[in-house]
Scaffold this motif. Structure first.
Motif, PDB file in Angstrom:
ATOM      1  N   ALA A  50       0.830  -1.203   0.000  1.00  0.00           N
ATOM      2  CA  ALA A  50       0.000   0.000   0.000  1.00  0.00           C
ATOM      3  C   ALA A  50       0.865   1.255   0.000  1.00  0.00           C
ATOM      4  CB  ALA A  50      -0.920  -0.007   1.212  1.00  0.00           C
ATOM      5  N   LYS A  51       1.966   1.233   0.729  1.00  0.00           N
ATOM      6  CA  LYS A  51       2.867   2.384   0.786  1.00  0.00           C
ATOM      7  C   LYS A  51       3.578   2.594  -0.559  1.00  0.00           C
ATOM      8  CE  LYS A  51       6.945   4.139   3.229  1.00  0.00           C
ATOM      9  NZ  LYS A  51       7.943   3.853   4.307  1.00  0.00           N
ATOM     10  N   LEU A  52       4.121   1.515  -1.119  1.00  0.00           N
ATOM     11  CA  LEU A  52       4.880   1.643  -2.359  1.00  0.00           C
ATOM     12  C   LEU A  52       3.991   2.069  -3.525  1.00  0.00           C
ATOM     13  CD1 LEU A  52       7.154  -1.530  -2.114  1.00  0.00           C
ATOM     14  CD2 LEU A  52       7.901   0.845  -1.918  1.00  0.00           C
ATOM     15  N   LEU A  90       1.281 -10.245  -3.053  1.00  0.00           N
ATOM     16  CA  LEU A  90       0.982  -8.856  -2.711  1.00  0.00           C
ATOM     17  C   LEU A  90       2.071  -7.904  -3.194  1.00  0.00           C
ATOM     18  CD1 LEU A  90      -0.317  -9.364   0.930  1.00  0.00           C
ATOM     19  CD2 LEU A  90      -1.689  -8.538  -1.005  1.00  0.00           C
ATOM     20  N   LEU A  91       3.291  -8.401  -3.282  1.00  0.00           N
ATOM     21  CA  LEU A  91       4.435  -7.549  -3.628  1.00  0.00           C
ATOM     22  C   LEU A  91       5.001  -7.869  -5.007  1.00  0.00           C
ATOM     23  CD1 LEU A  91       6.074  -7.760  -0.100  1.00  0.00           C
ATOM     24  CD2 LEU A  91       5.128  -5.688  -1.146  1.00  0.00           C
ATOM     25  N   HIS A  92       4.191  -8.521  -5.864  1.00  0.00           N
ATOM     26  CA  HIS A  92       4.773  -9.027  -7.108  1.00  0.00           C
ATOM     27  C   HIS A  92       5.202  -7.935  -8.084  1.00  0.00           C
ATOM     28  CE1 HIS A  92       0.557  -8.729  -8.655  1.00  0.00           C
ATOM     29  NE2 HIS A  92       1.144  -8.543  -9.817  1.00  0.00           N
ATOM     30  N   ASP A  93       4.686  -6.718  -7.927  1.00  0.00           N
ATOM     31  CA  ASP A  93       5.096  -5.617  -8.798  1.00  0.00           C
ATOM     32  C   ASP A  93       5.985  -4.600  -8.090  1.00  0.00           C
ATOM     33  OD1 ASP A  93       3.930  -6.346 -11.241  1.00  0.00           O
ATOM     34  OD2 ASP A  93       1.973  -5.604 -10.624  1.00  0.00           O
ATOM     35  N   ALA A  94       6.326  -4.856  -6.845  1.00  0.00           N
ATOM     36  CA  ALA A  94       7.064  -3.869  -6.054  1.00  0.00           C
ATOM     37  C   ALA A  94       8.456  -3.595  -6.608  1.00  0.00           C
ATOM     38  CB  ALA A  94       7.167  -4.339  -4.599  1.00  0.00           C
ATOM     39  N   VAL A  95       9.176  -4.645  -6.964  1.00  0.00           N
ATOM     40  CA  VAL A  95      10.543  -4.473  -7.466  1.00  0.00           C
ATOM     41  C   VAL A  95      10.530  -3.842  -8.850  1.00  0.00           C
ATOM     42  CG1 VAL A  95      12.630  -5.697  -8.186  1.00  0.00           C
ATOM     43  CG2 VAL A  95      11.467  -6.331  -6.054  1.00  0.00           C
ATOM     44  N   GLU A  96       9.613  -4.270  -9.676  1.00  0.00           N
ATOM     45  CA  GLU A  96       9.532  -3.743 -11.043  1.00  0.00           C
ATOM     46  C   GLU A  96       9.115  -2.271 -11.064  1.00  0.00           C
ATOM     47  OE1 GLU A  96       6.884  -4.739 -14.990  1.00  0.00           O
ATOM     48  OE2 GLU A  96       7.575  -6.386 -13.714  1.00  0.00           O
ATOM     49  N   ASP A  97       8.166  -1.895 -10.214  1.00  0.00           N
ATOM     50  CA  ASP A  97       7.607  -0.544 -10.266  1.00  0.00           C
ATOM     51  C   ASP A  97       8.299   0.445  -9.336  1.00  0.00           C
ATOM     52  OD1 ASP A  97       5.814  -1.552 -12.071  1.00  0.00           O
ATOM     53  OD2 ASP A  97       4.122  -1.647 -10.675  1.00  0.00           O
ATOM     54  N   PRO A  99      11.691   0.061  -7.488  1.00  0.00           N
ATOM     55  CA  PRO A  99      12.938  -0.499  -6.953  1.00  0.00           C
ATOM     56  C   PRO A  99      13.724   0.477  -6.091  1.00  0.00           C
ATOM     57  CG  PRO A  99      13.180   0.028  -9.286  1.00  0.00           C
ATOM     58  CD  PRO A  99      11.728   0.175  -8.958  1.00  0.00           C
ATOM     59  N   ALA A 100      13.756   1.755  -6.469  1.00  0.00           N
ATOM     60  CA  ALA A 100      14.536   2.724  -5.699  1.00  0.00           C
ATOM     61  C   ALA A 100      13.949   2.933  -4.310  1.00  0.00           C
ATOM     62  CB  ALA A 100      14.609   4.059  -6.454  1.00  0.00           C
ATOM     63  N   GLU A 101      12.620   3.086  -4.248  1.00  0.00           N
ATOM     64  CA  GLU A 101      11.980   3.290  -2.952  1.00  0.00           C
ATOM     65  C   GLU A 101      12.127   2.060  -2.062  1.00  0.00           C
ATOM     66  OE1 GLU A 101      10.757   3.805  -6.006  1.00  0.00           O
ATOM     67  OE2 GLU A 101       8.963   5.076  -5.929  1.00  0.00           O
ATOM     68  N   LEU A 102      11.921   0.883  -2.647  1.00  0.00           N
ATOM     69  CA  LEU A 102      12.012  -0.345  -1.870  1.00  0.00           C
ATOM     70  C   LEU A 102      13.444  -0.613  -1.431  1.00  0.00           C
ATOM     71  CD1 LEU A 102      10.797  -2.923  -0.711  1.00  0.00           C
ATOM     72  CD2 LEU A 102      10.966  -3.962  -2.990  1.00  0.00           C
ATOM     73  N   GLY A 103      14.401  -0.425  -2.338  1.00  0.00           N
ATOM     74  CA  GLY A 103      15.800  -0.691  -2.026  1.00  0.00           C
ATOM     75  C   GLY A 103      16.500   0.439  -1.321  1.00  0.00           C
ATOM     76  N   MET A 104      15.787   1.559  -1.168  1.00  0.00           N
ATOM     77  CA  MET A 104      16.319   2.739  -0.454  1.00  0.00           C
ATOM     78  C   MET A 104      17.629   3.235  -1.059  1.00  0.00           C
ATOM     79  SD  MET A 104      15.286   1.691   3.463  1.00  0.00           S
ATOM     80  CE  MET A 104      15.965   0.032   3.309  1.00  0.00           C
ATOM     81  N   LEU A 105      17.640   3.303  -2.404  1.00  0.00           N
ATOM     82  CA  LEU A 105      18.773   3.872  -3.120  1.00  0.00           C
ATOM     83  C   LEU A 105      18.307   5.107  -3.879  1.00  0.00           C
ATOM     84  CD1 LEU A 105      20.641   0.811  -4.719  1.00  0.00           C
ATOM     85  CD2 LEU A 105      21.295   2.104  -2.686  1.00  0.00           C
ATOM     86  N   ALA A 106      19.073   6.178  -3.782  1.00  0.00           N
ATOM     87  CA  ALA A 106      18.700   7.411  -4.480  1.00  0.00           C
ATOM     88  C   ALA A 106      18.946   7.296  -5.971  1.00  0.00           C
ATOM     89  CB  ALA A 106      19.467   8.595  -3.906  1.00  0.00           C
TER      90      ALA A 106
END
Length: 238
Positions: A50-52, A90-97, A99-106
């Motif tokens: 929901a956050k991502l 639930l998270l199947h599109d999180a990495v694709e859509d 990645p920067a927010e999830l991986g915390m890389l600028a």
């Protein structure tokens, strides 16, 4: 919202009548009998999704609706209660859509951002969840080649080696394929063009002995693939 009514309603009907809150409530009802630690993991995955995807939409609806339907379908219609598979759904599109927010890389290359996001899923949940998400995450496409063709090649290769990822992908495909009638005409046409050639491969994958689903679930999925193909034909050939 009466719980008994929500549990008996088709997923797209819940979407139309009650929206994301109805789907969220339906999901929580479906996992109510899970052990507490598994429920906690699924609620954490839902909150992260929901956050991502907070600002994402699928034409006419919040993107979270799609993720909830994919997970609920796996529980209700496939009979799967594997908490890692549901977390990955639930998270199947999180990495694709995201990645920067999830991986915390600028910043970083596509590969660096993807790996950081996968590593974060492994840290928050476990390596199995992370690898399931990897299997259903599309790679960076070659701009010189047809995107749809590359998508289908990736799906065939990743699902060939990961039986549990097939469960997530067929639910995702059902939501996009059978659900193609629930979007705009332009989106329906582009989705039918993208997904129609994939139906035979999904049929073959679902029918494999190592696909971890009951015969009843496989029959249900095959019926849904037939329905999706009928709808694609009506859109593209009609």
């Amino acid at each position: 919202m009466a719980p008994r009514m929500l549990l008996s309603m088709p997923l797209h009907a819940i979407t139309e009548v009650y929206g994301v809150e109805g789907l969220r409530e339906r999901f929580l009802l479906e996992v109510e009998s899970f052990p507490p630690d598994e429920r906690d993991q699924l609620v954490a995955a839902l909150e992260l999704a929901a956050k991502l995807h907070a600002g994402d939409r699928r034409v006419r609806e919040p993107y979270l609706n799609h993720l909830l339907r994919v997970a609920i379908r796996i529980i209700k219609y496939y009979g799967v209660h594997d908490v890692d598979v549901l977390t990955a759904a639930l998270l199947h599109d999180a990495v694709e859509d995201h990645p920067a927010e999830l991986g915390m890389l600028a910043e970083g290359t596509h590969g660096e951002l993807t790996e950081a996001a996968i590593a974060e899923l492994a840290r928050r949940f476990n390596p199995r969840v992370a690898e399931l998400v990897r299997s259903v995450t599309n790679p960076q496409y070659d701009p010189e080649r047809d995107r749809h063709e590359q998508y289908r090649e990736h799906v065939a290769a990743s699902l060939d080696r990961d039986p549990w990822a097939r469960v997530i992908k067929v639910s995702d495909f059902t939501d996009n394929g059978v659900g193609v009638v629930h979007t705009t005409p332009d989106k329906a046409y582009s989705s039918a063009t993208k997904y129609r050639p994939l139906v035979p491969k999904l049929r073959e994958l679902v029918g494999r002995p190592d696909t971890p689903l009951s015969l009843e679930a496989k029959d249900h999925i095959l019926d849904q693939l037939d329905l999706a193909e009928e709808r694609f034909a009506a859109i593209l050939d009609g």
